[in-house]
Design an enzyme around this catalytic site. Structure first.
Site, PDB file in Angstrom:
ATOM      1  N   SER A 274      -9.281   2.220 -29.225  1.00  0.00           N
ATOM      2  CA  SER A 274      -9.823   3.280 -30.241  1.00  0.00           C
ATOM      3  C   SER A 274      -8.629   2.967 -31.420  1.00  0.00           C
ATOM      4  CB  SER A 274      -9.700   4.784 -30.064  1.00  0.00           C
ATOM      5  OG  SER A 274      -9.588   5.875 -31.020  1.00  0.00           O
TER       6      SER A 274
ATOM      7  N   TYR B 118      -4.467  10.573 -25.634  1.00  0.00           N
ATOM      8  CA  TYR B 118      -5.635   9.648 -25.701  1.00  0.00           C
ATOM      9  C   TYR B 118      -4.867   8.474 -26.662  1.00  0.00           C
ATOM     10  CZ  TYR B 118      -9.914   7.988 -27.562  1.00  0.00           C
ATOM     11  OH  TYR B 118     -10.909   7.216 -27.924  1.00  0.00           O
TER      12      TYR B 118
END
Length: 256
Positions: free
Chosen positions: A146, A159
């Site tokens: 990501s 995350y």
């Protein structure tokens, strides 16, 4: 089609492939001639997806397992050995989860859960499938990261930490396993239109803020990610390893 731009005969394992990015990757692989095994926690949904693919004469298998657990990962390995006859050419680590909070609001249980799903699963699946990928002599691993692993994105520090760690794991394994003819790369998406992002993107104010930071002026599609993942596993990408490629409409390049 040239063999350099196809996946005919390749055997691929793709985690989290019943919806969103994972499903798009699986369908891209199947259309390019690969035999695919998908992993999902929900057996009923997985069976529905497999039936739709098999109706198109695509070679698709599935295993219901939780990649966040050691038991789940061992189940996956057993199914690979059975369905693929101890052969594997491609591993796509797509499964990921997020809990969007400010850093001070996470419980230790939430923190651990994110790491178990996003990072522990990837590391152990790479370990477990290493002998099969080595035997392939053309092994390829693609980790779905990501842009949150490359820059700050307001919330979700754990995350972002796991996705940053994936980039370093990619570099380390690419170097360590190059002699075994296993290539390792990461793709780093920005916002992609999936069931997981839909609640956020349905907020018009939030959507406007995302588009304002995206030079191409649109939200990504799962197919935008799938095309790159497929390419990275093709013979045409045989000299690409240890890379993290952002698929972000220009987000990470956007300055002042």
């Amino acid at each position: 089609m040239s063999e350099r731009w196809a996946l005919a005969g390749k055997k691929a394992l793709i985690t989290g492939a019943t919806k969103g990015i994972g499903r798009a990757i699986a369908e891209e692989f199947l259309a390019l001639g690969a035999e695919v095994m998908i992993v999902a926690r929900n057996r009923a949904t997985m069976v529905q997806v497999l039936e739709s693919w098999q109706a198109q004469d695509w070679k698709a298998h599935g295993v219901a397992a939780d990649v966040a657990t050691t038991e789940g990962r061992q189940t996956i390995l057993s199914e690979i050995k059975s369905a693929f006859r101890d052969e594997l050419d491609i591993l796509v680590n797509n499964v990921g989860t997020n809990i969007r909070k400010k850093a001070v609001d996470y419980s230790l249980q939430e923190y651990a859960s994110i790491f178990q799903t996003n990072l522990d699963s990837v590391f152990e699946l790479c370990q477990l499938t290493y002998p099969l990928l080595k035997a392939s002599k053309e092994g390829s691993i693609v980790n779905v990261g990501s842009v949150a692993g490359l820059t700050a994105v307001r919330t979700g520090a754990p995350y972002g930490m796991t996705k940053a760690a994936l980039v370093q794991l990619t570099r380390s394994l690419a170097v360590e396993w190059a002699g075994d003819r296993i290539r390792v790369n990461t793709v780093a998406p920005w916002f992609i239109q999936t069931p997981l992002t839909e609640p956020l993107l349905n907020n018009s104010t939030f959507l406007e803020s995302v588009l304002a930071k995206t030079p191409m002026g649109r939200i990504g599609k799962p197919e935008d990610i799938a095309g790159l993942v497929a390419f990275l596993c093709m013979p045409g990408a045989a000299y690409i390893t240890g890379q993290c490629i952002a698929v972000d409409g220009g987000f990470t390049s956007f300055g002042f």
